[in-house]
Design a protein around this motif. Structure first.
Motif, PDB file in Angstrom:
ATOM      1  N   LEU A   1       1.721 -10.309-105.806  1.00  0.00           N
ATOM      2  CA  LEU A   1       2.999 -10.317-106.511  1.00  0.00           C
ATOM      3  C   LEU A   1       4.147 -10.547-105.533  1.00  0.00           C
ATOM      4  O   LEU A   1       5.091 -11.288-105.839  1.00  0.00           O
ATOM      5  CB  LEU A   1       3.190  -9.001-107.265  1.00  0.00           C
ATOM      6  N   ARG A   2       4.085  -9.928-104.355  1.00  0.00           N
ATOM      7  CA  ARG A   2       5.128 -10.157-103.349  1.00  0.00           C
ATOM      8  C   ARG A   2       5.216 -11.635-102.993  1.00  0.00           C
ATOM      9  O   ARG A   2       6.304 -12.213-102.926  1.00  0.00           O
ATOM     10  CB  ARG A   2       4.833  -9.346-102.081  1.00  0.00           C
ATOM     11  N   HIS A   3       4.066 -12.258-102.769  1.00  0.00           N
ATOM     12  CA  HIS A   3       4.052 -13.676-102.411  1.00  0.00           C
ATOM     13  C   HIS A   3       4.626 -14.535-103.537  1.00  0.00           C
ATOM     14  O   HIS A   3       5.375 -15.496-103.284  1.00  0.00           O
ATOM     15  CB  HIS A   3       2.624 -14.105-102.089  1.00  0.00           C
ATOM     16  N   ARG A   4       4.317 -14.196-104.761  1.00  0.00           N
ATOM     17  CA  ARG A   4       4.800 -14.998-105.886  1.00  0.00           C
ATOM     18  C   ARG A   4       6.300 -14.808-106.110  1.00  0.00           C
ATOM     19  O   ARG A   4       6.969 -15.726-106.595  1.00  0.00           O
ATOM     20  CB  ARG A   4       4.000 -14.655-107.148  1.00  0.00           C
ATOM     21  N   ILE A   5       6.825 -13.644-105.778  1.00  0.00           N
ATOM     22  CA  ILE A   5       8.283 -13.465-105.829  1.00  0.00           C
ATOM     23  C   ILE A   5       8.958 -14.399-104.837  1.00  0.00           C
ATOM     24  O   ILE A   5       9.951 -15.070-105.153  1.00  0.00           O
ATOM     25  CB  ILE A   5       8.647 -11.998-105.529  1.00  0.00           C
ATOM     26  N   VAL A   6       8.411 -14.458-103.623  1.00  0.00           N
ATOM     27  CA  VAL A   6       8.975 -15.345-102.600  1.00  0.00           C
ATOM     28  C   VAL A   6       8.835 -16.805-103.018  1.00  0.00           C
ATOM     29  O   VAL A   6       9.770 -17.604-102.880  1.00  0.00           O
ATOM     30  CB  VAL A   6       8.286 -15.095-101.247  1.00  0.00           C
ATOM     31  N   LEU A   7       7.671 -17.156-103.532  1.00  0.00           N
ATOM     32  CA  LEU A   7       7.444 -18.525-103.989  1.00  0.00           C
ATOM     33  C   LEU A   7       8.414 -18.886-105.108  1.00  0.00           C
ATOM     34  O   LEU A   7       8.973 -19.989-105.144  1.00  0.00           O
ATOM     35  CB  LEU A   7       5.996 -18.673-104.462  1.00  0.00           C
ATOM     36  N   GLY A   8       8.625 -17.934-106.022  1.00  0.00           N
ATOM     37  CA  GLY A   8       9.556 -18.195-107.116  1.00  0.00           C
ATOM     38  C   GLY A   8      10.976 -18.388-106.627  1.00  0.00           C
ATOM     39  O   GLY A   8      11.681 -19.299-107.060  1.00  0.00           O
ATOM     40  N   ALA A   9      11.426 -17.535-105.681  1.00  0.00           N
ATOM     41  CA  ALA A   9      12.788 -17.640-105.165  1.00  0.00           C
ATOM     42  C   ALA A   9      12.990 -18.911-104.352  1.00  0.00           C
ATOM     43  O   ALA A   9      14.129 -19.370-104.193  1.00  0.00           O
ATOM     44  CB  ALA A   9      13.113 -16.413-104.310  1.00  0.00           C
ATOM     45  N   SER A  10      11.914 -19.490-103.849  1.00  0.00           N
ATOM     46  CA  SER A  10      12.041 -20.736-103.099  1.00  0.00           C
ATOM     47  C   SER A  10      12.478 -21.890-103.990  1.00  0.00           C
ATOM     48  O   SER A  10      13.097 -22.855-103.506  1.00  0.00           O
ATOM     49  CB  SER A  10      10.703 -21.085-102.426  1.00  0.00           C
ATOM     50  N   PHE A  11      12.193 -21.786-105.280  1.00  0.00           N
ATOM     51  CA  PHE A  11      12.566 -22.886-106.183  1.00  0.00           C
ATOM     52  C   PHE A  11      14.085 -23.002-106.354  1.00  0.00           C
ATOM     53  O   PHE A  11      14.639 -24.090-106.154  1.00  0.00           O
ATOM     54  CB  PHE A  11      11.867 -22.722-107.534  1.00  0.00           C
ATOM     55  N   PRO A  12      14.797 -21.927-106.719  1.00  0.00           N
ATOM     56  CA  PRO A  12      16.263 -22.081-106.786  1.00  0.00           C
ATOM     57  C   PRO A  12      16.878 -22.413-105.438  1.00  0.00           C
ATOM     58  O   PRO A  12      17.935 -23.065-105.381  1.00  0.00           O
ATOM     59  CB  PRO A  12      16.751 -20.720-107.306  1.00  0.00           C
ATOM     60  N   ALA A  13      16.228 -21.995-104.334  1.00  0.00           N
ATOM     61  CA  ALA A  13      16.734 -22.371-103.010  1.00  0.00           C
ATOM     62  C   ALA A  13      16.640 -23.881-102.814  1.00  0.00           C
ATOM     63  O   ALA A  13      17.572 -24.515-102.298  1.00  0.00           O
ATOM     64  CB  ALA A  13      15.951 -21.642-101.929  1.00  0.00           C
ATOM     65  N   LEU A  14      15.520 -24.471-103.235  1.00  0.00           N
ATOM     66  CA  LEU A  14      15.350 -25.915-103.130  1.00  0.00           C
ATOM     67  C   LEU A  14      16.360 -26.644-104.014  1.00  0.00           C
ATOM     68  O   LEU A  14      16.994 -27.626-103.584  1.00  0.00           O
ATOM     69  CB  LEU A  14      13.926 -26.300-103.528  1.00  0.00           C
ATOM     70  N   ILE A  15      16.531 -26.175-105.254  1.00  0.00           N
ATOM     71  CA  ILE A  15      17.507 -26.778-106.156  1.00  0.00           C
ATOM     72  C   ILE A  15      18.916 -26.671-105.571  1.00  0.00           C
ATOM     73  O   ILE A  15      19.726 -27.611-105.661  1.00  0.00           O
ATOM     74  CB  ILE A  15      17.446 -26.108-107.538  1.00  0.00           C
ATOM     75  N   ALA A  16      19.217 -25.538-104.934  1.00  0.00           N
ATOM     76  CA  ALA A  16      20.538 -25.341-104.338  1.00  0.00           C
ATOM     77  C   ALA A  16      20.794 -26.349-103.221  1.00  0.00           C
ATOM     78  O   ALA A  16      21.906 -26.873-103.089  1.00  0.00           O
ATOM     79  CB  ALA A  16      20.668 -23.918-103.804  1.00  0.00           C
ATOM     80  N   MET A  17      19.788 -26.627-102.420  1.00  0.00           N
ATOM     81  CA  MET A  17      19.957 -27.612-101.355  1.00  0.00           C
ATOM     82  C   MET A  17      20.247 -28.998-101.928  1.00  0.00           C
ATOM     83  O   MET A  17      21.102 -29.727-101.412  1.00  0.00           O
ATOM     84  CB  MET A  17      18.713 -27.638-100.473  1.00  0.00           C
ATOM     85  N   ILE A  18      19.545 -29.349-102.987  1.00  0.00           N
ATOM     86  CA  ILE A  18      19.797 -30.647-103.623  1.00  0.00           C
ATOM     87  C   ILE A  18      21.226 -30.700-104.154  1.00  0.00           C
ATOM     88  O   ILE A  18      21.949 -31.694-103.979  1.00  0.00           O
ATOM     89  CB  ILE A  18      18.774 -30.890-104.753  1.00  0.00           C
ATOM     90  N   GLN A  19      21.664 -29.621-104.790  1.00  0.00           N
ATOM     91  CA  GLN A  19      23.026 -29.576-105.316  1.00  0.00           C
ATOM     92  C   GLN A  19      24.061 -29.664-104.187  1.00  0.00           C
ATOM     93  O   GLN A  19      25.079 -30.347-104.318  1.00  0.00           O
ATOM     94  CB  GLN A  19      23.230 -28.279-106.105  1.00  0.00           C
ATOM     95  N   PHE A  20      23.799 -28.975-103.094  1.00  0.00           N
ATOM     96  CA  PHE A  20      24.754 -28.921-101.987  1.00  0.00           C
ATOM     97  C   PHE A  20      24.947 -30.291-101.358  1.00  0.00           C
ATOM     98  O   PHE A  20      26.078 -30.716-101.079  1.00  0.00           O
ATOM     99  CB  PHE A  20      24.272 -27.917-100.940  1.00  0.00           C
ATOM    100  N   PHE A  21      23.858 -31.008-101.124  1.00  0.00           N
ATOM    101  CA  PHE A  21      23.950 -32.282-100.411  1.00  0.00           C
ATOM    102  C   PHE A  21      24.330 -33.450-101.315  1.00  0.00           C
ATOM    103  O   PHE A  21      24.930 -34.425-100.849  1.00  0.00           O
ATOM    104  CB  PHE A  21      22.626 -32.581 -99.701  1.00  0.00           C
ATOM    105  N   THR A  22      23.977 -33.375-102.599  1.00  0.00           N
ATOM    106  CA  THR A  22      24.231 -34.510-103.487  1.00  0.00           C
ATOM    107  C   THR A  22      25.413 -34.299-104.425  1.00  0.00           C
ATOM    108  O   THR A  22      25.985 -35.270-104.922  1.00  0.00           O
ATOM    109  CB  THR A  22      22.983 -34.815-104.336  1.00  0.00           C
ATOM    110  N   GLY A  23      25.759 -33.037-104.700  1.00  0.00           N
ATOM    111  CA  GLY A  23      26.814 -32.770-105.678  1.00  0.00           C
ATOM    112  C   GLY A  23      26.375 -32.997-107.109  1.00  0.00           C
ATOM    113  O   GLY A  23      27.216 -33.029-108.017  1.00  0.00           O
ATOM    114  N   ILE A  24      25.077 -33.144-107.313  1.00  0.00           N
ATOM    115  CA  ILE A  24      24.540 -33.387-108.661  1.00  0.00           C
ATOM    116  C   ILE A  24      24.035 -32.062-109.228  1.00  0.00           C
ATOM    117  O   ILE A  24      23.257 -31.353-108.585  1.00  0.00           O
ATOM    118  CB  ILE A  24      23.392 -34.411-108.623  1.00  0.00           C
ATOM    119  N   GLU A  25      24.465 -31.734-110.428  1.00  0.00           N
ATOM    120  CA  GLU A  25      24.006 -30.524-111.095  1.00  0.00           C
ATOM    121  C   GLU A  25      22.685 -30.835-111.800  1.00  0.00           C
ATOM    122  O   GLU A  25      22.629 -31.184-112.987  1.00  0.00           O
ATOM    123  CB  GLU A  25      25.067 -30.036-112.087  1.00  0.00           C
TER     124      GLU A  25
END
Length: 448
Positions: A151-175
């Motif tokens: 469960l700990r690993h899956r929490i980290v894996l899950g939180a990595s997804f919004p982190a990845l989306i945030a990077m895309i938003q930050f560099f591209t400005g696309i929502e």
């Protein structure tokens, strides 16, 4: 007299019934698998899309959370399926918190309520039911340390997804989350990216950059634990990639709460690390800052400037200006407040502090319940650390204590209960800490 054939028939062994084909053996439902589905809904589905009539309580994660409580309560009715396994302080914490909210609801009905306030109070009860379900299923349902690690690993894996989306938003400005809505859901909130000092402020799949930053700061200690103690080289590389992803997206939120939350987590962790780990962490932090300066000019300076002007900038003075209004409102209804979730920003004002908001909505009793909720995560983690027999488990307990410390700090910088991702996550981490405490204290008693 009985004849010989009759006697043989009387004493002959009974025939065994042939097993029915097509029926699978009964097995217990795995709570960790159920919570894994919840994590997908929590982290992958954009939090601002909700079921229209339900408003904030209609986010998919909140609805799944309520079903978790229903499942938990029905499970306790059967001795075969019950998740109850001895003492569990998380139950008492959840009951105290729920009683504080119910008391504020009753208090709210003693004053004139607008239609919007009444609807908000009703939906607030739904939210609290979901938070209770998350904490109870996790605290009582995790059966052993292997499943807790999963469960700990899956929490980290899950939180990595919004982190990845945030990077895309930050560099591209696309929502990009505008393209991730499911049919039947409506958008609650803005679909444009915030900006600060010329930088896009991504929120990932969260509802606000501050929420994203505090979520990542709370999960980062768990990500570090998984990477440090991973013994399989191929998996270790993937886990360090998740650490880099979460730690890299955190400053991109351009949020003081996120950076200070990271600082709080490191203050809790570093004193317990080996000297060589501390040295390595300092070197990595310095190198990462240099790389960040080169790749994203101005970001580090902007974040440092935001922290240096705390107390003198307009944002800080606006927040401190809320104190007089809060004191006046609390003095009118000091014990149970005006009702949970009824202090509507569009009617009253925005309060960027959950402690003040709890004092307003649930009174001093509710503020006490909030403090118990936050303190219990820290205390249970520390007790689990003392009871643990191996270094890895002690480190996991310290990481959960660091996550609890991030929440204690973060709840003072924004009205956290108005944001579904961070609130659901903190009740989940409380449940995880309760499960770790139960497993370690039970093990210690068994070896005593």
């Amino acid at each position: 007299m009985t004849t010989a054939p009759a006697a043989e028939r009387a004493h002959a062994p009974a025939r065994r019934r042939a097993p029915r084909r097509g029926r699978l053996p009964r097995t217990r439902i795995d709570p960790v698998s159920i919570m894994s589905f919840f994590l997908i809904v929590l982290f992958v589905m954009p939090a601002r899309y909700v079921v229209g009539p339900l408003g904030g309580a209609g986010s998919p994660s909140s609805m799944v959370a309520v079903l978790l409580l229903v499942w938990y309560l029905f499970s306790t009715l059967s001795p075969r399926w019950t998740p109850l396994r001895g003492r569990q302080p998380v139950r008492l914490v959840v009951v105290l918190f729920a009683l504080a909210v119910l008391a504020s609801y009753v208090a709210a009905t003693t004053r004139p309520l607008s239609g919007d306030e009444l609807n908000a109070a009703d939906l607030g009860l739904v939210l609290v039911a979901g938070w209770a379900g998350i904490a109870l299923v996790t605290a009582d349902g995790v059966p052993d340390m292997d499943r807790l690690e999963t469960l700990r690993h899956r929490i980290v894996l899950g939180a990595s997804f919004p982190a990845l989306i945030a990077m895309i938003q930050f560099f591209t400005g696309i929502e990009v989350t505008s393209y991730m809505a499911l049919p039947g859901l409506v958008e609650k909130g803005a679909s444009v990216l915030f900006e600060r000092e010329g930088f896009f402020r991504p929120s990932g799949t969260a509802t606000h950059p501050i929420e994203l930053g505090v979520v990542l700061a709370a999960v980062l200690p768990l990500a570090l634990h998984g990477a440090i103690y991973c013994r399989i080289p191929e998996r270790r590389r993937r886990r360090w990639m998740m650490v880099v992803l979460i730690a890299g997206a955190l400053p991109m939120s351009v949020s003081r709460s996120a950076i200070l939350g990271l600082f709080v987590a490191m203050v809790v962790l570093l004193p317990t690390w080996r000297p060589e780990w501390r040295l390595r962490a300092i070197l990595i932090f310095g190198a990462a800052s240099i790389v960040m300066r080169v790749l994203i000019p101005g970001l580090i300076g902007t974040v440092v400037n935001l922290i240096s002007v705390i107390g003198s900038d307009e944002n800080s003075t606006t927040r401190t200006g809320d104190y007089d209004a809060v004191v006046q409102a609390v003095s009118q209804r000091p014990l149970f407040g005006q009702g949970f979730a009824t202090y509507l920003p569009r009617v009253y004002r925005v309060i960027d502090n959950q402690y003040l908001m709890s004092a307003l909505e649930t009174g001093l009793f509710g503020l006490l319940a909030l403090l118990v909720f936050l303190a219990s995560g820290w205390m249970l983690a520390r007790r689990a650390r003392r009871a643990a027999a191996d270094e890895e488990t002690r480190h996991l307990a310290q990481c959960l204590a660091a996550s609890a410390a991030v929440a204690v700090f973060g709840f003072g910088t924004f009205d956290a209960f108005s944001f579904p991702m961070i609130t659901n996550l903190m009740f989940l981490l409380l449940g995880l800490t309760g499960a770790l405490w139960r497993l370690q204290t039970t093990s210690a008693q068994g070896h005593g």
